[in-house]
Design a protein around this motif. Sequence first.
Motif, PDB file in Angstrom:
ATOM      1  N   GLY A  77       0.794  -1.224   0.000  1.00 38.49           N
ATOM      2  CA  GLY A  77       0.000   0.000   0.000  1.00 38.49           C
ATOM      3  C   GLY A  77       0.827   1.275   0.000  1.00 38.49           C
ATOM      4  N   GLU A  78       2.146   1.137   0.046  1.00 39.35           N
ATOM      5  CA  GLU A  78       2.999   2.324  -0.004  1.00 39.35           C
ATOM      6  C   GLU A  78       3.075   2.877  -1.421  1.00 39.35           C
ATOM      7  OE1 GLU A  78       6.719   3.292   2.687  1.00 39.35           O
ATOM      8  OE2 GLU A  78       6.771   1.189   2.042  1.00 39.35           O
ATOM      9  N   MET A  79       3.279   4.175  -1.520  1.00 38.57           N
ATOM     10  CA  MET A  79       3.479   4.791  -2.823  1.00 38.57           C
ATOM     11  C   MET A  79       4.793   5.545  -2.759  1.00 38.57           C
ATOM     12  SD  MET A  79       0.898   7.247  -4.854  1.00 38.57           S
ATOM     13  CE  MET A  79       1.019   7.529  -6.591  1.00 38.57           C
ATOM     14  N   ILE A  80       5.733   5.079  -3.575  1.00 39.03           N
ATOM     15  CA  ILE A  80       7.099   5.582  -3.457  1.00 39.03           C
ATOM     16  C   ILE A  80       7.568   6.120  -4.798  1.00 39.03           C
ATOM     17  CG2 ILE A  80       9.493   4.763  -3.194  1.00 39.03           C
ATOM     18  CD1 ILE A  80       8.584   3.016  -0.964  1.00 39.03           C
ATOM     19  N   SER A  81       8.304   7.219  -4.774  1.00 38.63           N
ATOM     20  CA  SER A  81       8.895   7.712  -6.008  1.00 38.63           C
ATOM     21  C   SER A  81      10.400   7.488  -5.988  1.00 38.63           C
ATOM     22  CB  SER A  81       8.573   9.187  -6.201  1.00 38.63           C
ATOM     23  OG  SER A  81       8.999   9.920  -5.069  1.00 38.63           O
ATOM     24  N   ILE A 116      16.538   8.977   1.528  1.00 37.99           N
ATOM     25  CA  ILE A 116      15.109   8.648   1.545  1.00 37.99           C
ATOM     26  C   ILE A 116      14.379   9.812   2.208  1.00 37.99           C
ATOM     27  CG2 ILE A 116      13.334   7.081   2.372  1.00 37.99           C
ATOM     28  CD1 ILE A 116      15.356   4.841   2.323  1.00 37.99           C
ATOM     29  N   ILE A 117      13.475  10.446   1.451  1.00 36.73           N
ATOM     30  CA  ILE A 117      12.785  11.635   1.959  1.00 36.73           C
ATOM     31  C   ILE A 117      11.319  11.310   2.178  1.00 36.73           C
ATOM     32  CG2 ILE A 117      12.291  14.077   1.527  1.00 36.73           C
ATOM     33  CD1 ILE A 117      14.463  13.708  -0.804  1.00 36.73           C
ATOM     34  N   LYS A 118      10.829  11.671   3.333  1.00 35.05           N
ATOM     35  CA  LYS A 118       9.384  11.529   3.578  1.00 35.05           C
ATOM     36  C   LYS A 118       8.696  12.789   3.091  1.00 35.05           C
ATOM     37  CE  LYS A 118       8.264   8.072   6.672  1.00 35.05           C
ATOM     38  NZ  LYS A 118       9.134   7.240   7.427  1.00 35.05           N
ATOM     39  N   ASN A 119       7.659  12.624   2.262  1.00 33.71           N
ATOM     40  CA  ASN A 119       7.008  13.822   1.744  1.00 33.71           C
ATOM     41  C   ASN A 119       5.846  14.258   2.637  1.00 33.71           C
ATOM     42  OD1 ASN A 119       8.645  14.096  -0.546  1.00 33.71           O
ATOM     43  ND2 ASN A 119       7.549  12.414  -1.522  1.00 33.71           N
ATOM     44  N   HIS A 163      11.469  12.361 -12.918  1.00 31.57           N
ATOM     45  CA  HIS A 163      12.468  13.423 -12.857  1.00 31.57           C
ATOM     46  C   HIS A 163      11.883  14.684 -12.255  1.00 31.57           C
ATOM     47  CE1 HIS A 163      15.920  11.728 -14.899  1.00 31.57           C
ATOM     48  NE2 HIS A 163      15.111  11.134 -15.762  1.00 31.57           N
ATOM     49  N   GLU A 164      10.538  14.678 -12.080  1.00 30.53           N
ATOM     50  CA  GLU A 164       9.869  15.915 -11.682  1.00 30.53           C
ATOM     51  C   GLU A 164       9.558  15.931 -10.185  1.00 30.53           C
ATOM     52  OE1 GLU A 164       6.667  16.583 -14.850  1.00 30.53           O
ATOM     53  OE2 GLU A 164       7.682  14.714 -15.403  1.00 30.53           O
ATOM     54  N   HIS A 165       9.959  17.030  -9.529  1.00 32.31           N
ATOM     55  CA  HIS A 165       9.732  17.159  -8.089  1.00 32.31           C
ATOM     56  C   HIS A 165       8.250  17.223  -7.773  1.00 32.31           C
ATOM     57  CE1 HIS A 165      13.815  17.363  -6.650  1.00 32.31           C
ATOM     58  NE2 HIS A 165      14.118  18.058  -7.751  1.00 32.31           N
ATOM     59  N   ASP A 166       7.454  17.891  -8.658  1.00 31.67           N
ATOM     60  CA  ASP A 166       6.007  17.992  -8.428  1.00 31.67           C
ATOM     61  C   ASP A 166       5.379  16.616  -8.316  1.00 31.67           C
ATOM     62  OD1 ASP A 166       6.828  20.432  -9.179  1.00 31.67           O
ATOM     63  OD2 ASP A 166       5.435  20.660 -10.886  1.00 31.67           O
ATOM     64  N   THR A 222      -1.752  17.401 -17.887  1.00 32.93           N
ATOM     65  CA  THR A 222      -2.060  15.984 -18.077  1.00 32.93           C
ATOM     66  C   THR A 222      -1.302  15.146 -17.052  1.00 32.93           C
ATOM     67  OG1 THR A 222      -2.069  16.573 -20.411  1.00 32.93           O
ATOM     68  CG2 THR A 222      -2.370  14.253 -19.881  1.00 32.93           C
ATOM     69  N   SER A 223      -0.055  15.532 -16.781  1.00 36.07           N
ATOM     70  CA  SER A 223       0.747  14.800 -15.802  1.00 36.07           C
ATOM     71  C   SER A 223       0.038  14.766 -14.463  1.00 36.07           C
ATOM     72  CB  SER A 223       2.107  15.484 -15.613  1.00 36.07           C
ATOM     73  OG  SER A 223       2.874  15.373 -16.782  1.00 36.07           O
ATOM     74  N   GLN A 224      -0.476  15.913 -14.041  1.00 38.03           N
ATOM     75  CA  GLN A 224      -1.173  15.969 -12.755  1.00 38.03           C
ATOM     76  C   GLN A 224      -2.431  15.099 -12.782  1.00 38.03           C
ATOM     77  OE1 GLN A 224      -0.024  17.012  -9.997  1.00 38.03           O
ATOM     78  NE2 GLN A 224       1.821  17.952 -10.866  1.00 38.03           N
ATOM     79  N   GLU A 225      -3.130  15.096 -13.909  1.00 38.69           N
ATOM     80  CA  GLU A 225      -4.320  14.249 -14.020  1.00 38.69           C
ATOM     81  C   GLU A 225      -3.954  12.773 -13.844  1.00 38.69           C
ATOM     82  OE1 GLU A 225      -6.712  17.157 -17.126  1.00 38.69           O
ATOM     83  OE2 GLU A 225      -6.136  15.126 -17.770  1.00 38.69           O
ATOM     84  N   VAL A 226      -2.872  12.368 -14.525  1.00 38.40           N
ATOM     85  CA  VAL A 226      -2.424  10.977 -14.409  1.00 38.40           C
ATOM     86  C   VAL A 226      -2.059  10.670 -12.964  1.00 38.40           C
ATOM     87  CG1 VAL A 226      -0.548   9.405 -15.019  1.00 38.40           C
ATOM     88  CG2 VAL A 226      -1.722  10.683 -16.806  1.00 38.40           C
ATOM     89  N   MET A 227      -1.370  11.617 -12.308  1.00 35.23           N
ATOM     90  CA  MET A 227      -1.003  11.397 -10.904  1.00 35.23           C
ATOM     91  C   MET A 227      -2.241  11.309 -10.014  1.00 35.23           C
ATOM     92  SD  MET A 227       2.027  10.684 -10.524  1.00 35.23           S
ATOM     93  CE  MET A 227       2.189  10.689  -8.743  1.00 35.23           C
ATOM     94  N   ASP A 228      -3.269  12.117 -10.334  1.00 36.81           N
ATOM     95  CA  ASP A 228      -4.531  12.016  -9.587  1.00 36.81           C
ATOM     96  C   ASP A 228      -5.055  10.585  -9.623  1.00 36.81           C
ATOM     97  OD1 ASP A 228      -4.404  14.693  -9.091  1.00 36.81           O
ATOM     98  OD2 ASP A 228      -5.851  15.272 -10.665  1.00 36.81           O
ATOM     99  N   ILE A 229      -5.060  10.052 -10.832  1.00 34.05           N
ATOM    100  CA  ILE A 229      -5.560   8.682 -10.991  1.00 34.05           C
ATOM    101  C   ILE A 229      -4.724   7.703 -10.173  1.00 34.05           C
ATOM    102  CG2 ILE A 229      -5.868   6.793 -12.656  1.00 34.05           C
ATOM    103  CD1 ILE A 229      -6.432   8.980 -14.767  1.00 34.05           C
TER     104      ILE A 229
END
Lengths: 420, 225
Positions: free
Chosen positions: B31-35, B222-225, B200-203, B176-183
Amino acid sequence: MFDLDRWQEIYHVLSKNKLRTFLTAFGVFWGIFMLVIMMGSGDGLKNGISQNFGDMATNSVFIWAQQTSVPYKGFTRGRRFDYENSDVRALDEAIPEIKYLAPRTNVGGFNGASNVIRGLKSGSFQIFGDYPVFDSIDPVNLLQGRFINELDLKEKRKIVVIGLRVKELLFEKDENPVNQYIQINGVYFKVVGLFKSKRTGEAASFDNQRIHMPFTTCQKTYNMGDAIGFFNITSKDGIQVAIVEEKAIKVLKKRHAISPTDDAAIGHFNLEVEYKKMVGLFLGIRILVWIVGIGTLLAGVIGVSNIMLVVVKERTKEIGIQRALGATPRIVISQIITESVVLTTFSGYFGLTLGVGLLELINYLLDKSGANTEMFLHPGINFNVAITSLAILVVAGAFAGMVPARKAVSVKPIDALRYE
Amino acid sequence: MVDISNIHKTYITGNNKLHVLKGIDLKVDAGEMISVMGASGSGKSTLLNILGILDNHDHGEYILNGVRIENLNERKAAMLRNKFLGFVFQSFNLVSFKNAMENVALPLYYQNVKRKKRNAIAMEFLDRMGLKDWAHHLPNELSGGQKQRVAIARALIAKPKVILADEPTGALDSVTSQEVMDILTDINKNENITMLIVTHEHDIAKRTQKTIRITDGMITEIIKN
Ligand SMILES: Nc1ncnc2c1ncn2[C@@H]1O[C@H](COP(=O)(O)OP(=O)(O)OP(=O)(O)O)[C@@H](O)[C@H]1O
Ligand SMILES: [Mg+2]
């Protein structure tokens, strides 16, 4: 089970580059087409030649008398002689390898002046004096009545068995010739049988103009004494007729005071030798056809394999995607092999159909034109050969797909995915 | 869910050896989401491919959902990918001759689900991506964002444990990138699917729970957001 996705993929692959697919298919098509045409023609040639044999025992030899060419025992060269009835028994006793021994006489007349008359009709036919055993050496289809029997021979009955053409020329269309009389060289004979040749073409029309009477009747009626025209001898099964031929000539030379070195005095014709030459020839043709045909077909199949390799290379990335999503090697391999088999089988099937169609057309045209089919008859390939070649195609297609399919799964999925 | 320790990977091309991963340790809970971030050539994709069983590692241990990933034959690997993993690629990687619905249904095809059934399920997933009307279009008739949504639907359909996304927004504009991330975040929240996203994108990275930085084949931060 019908798998729409699989067929969608096959369609996609084969239709992507239509010209390429067509050219590849043509290779296989041409291979099988040539094989069918060549095999059919080979069979046509064989049928054409074989029709001259009918059901004749091929292990038979003909022996007749000519003129001596070597002086011997006080006789000069150039002496004429005849075989006699006593020779029959001598041959039979001296040569155990004989199966059938048929002495024959003939009353000339074929193509000559009319020699047979019935009422107002007449014709010229070939007339033979025969033993009943002759029917076992060169069988005919008896249409009506019977052939000559032993009693006819013994009693020297004045009966004849006539060929179909004889009947046609001497009798009305719906007339039954059996028990009717015909006049041969001035003597009346009763017709007891009607036959039709088992051969086809020109050989058959020759046969159908024959008239057979008992051997003894013939000798007596036409004052031949006990002279025999010629012998027709067959050997027992499994024994070469050449052995019988050699022994018979030896016996006959001795009985007729002919020098052992005289090769011209006794005429002989060994059907078996001729037949074997022919069988050998046809075998040769057949082997050649298979070599050339299979070679051509192989070239076509190699073409398929080549194209499948190119296709697999082009689709590397697509296959990589499928594998990433869970396509096992088995799925990928069977997909590619199916494509290859479909391509090969379809094009092969067309080649087969078109080849058989063409042979049928030739057949039809030959029949219709009524051409002299002395050398060529009913070209065609038998059903088993057609089915076998289709099976070969499927297997060949599978083999053609094997190497490309292996190649497709031999790379790591990631390398396939990365392929540009 | 994902547990790797001391993973090494060396590429050998001709006489050159390139040591790309130099001992990676990473534990990702269910269930973790990691970048994953890092300079170009640092080994992010290499790591993701190993996690995706698309490539093999030379050393170390990889356990995916309790299964030890080592010396698998291709058949086993394909089945594990099909069952446990969903992929989202930068270049979408849709199958060109299949329409959106058929593309989405593909993982179920490999599970021998009947065509009617798998297409129905695919329609559901496309509907969730707002692409119901595009179901019968071929990939080349879709925009980049639409293609990526089809790819996400395809990654989801077999109900995987882990989704691996290598620069999923790399070919898309920022909206569009943000929309994909929403999903993706939605899916992560609602379905509890573990996610690893290379970017590559911090956003983008900021929208995940944790960001891992790889430098020269090693995890350096390892950074916790
Ligand atoms: N199949 C391969 N053969 C040889 N070298 C490779 C292979 N794949 C990757 N590399 C090399 O390994 C290194 C790491 O590559 P990788 O793709 O993991 O980088 P990345 O971090 O994903 O970079 P980017 O951000 O540009 O995608 C690079 O130097 C690359 O050239
Ligand atoms: Mg990368």
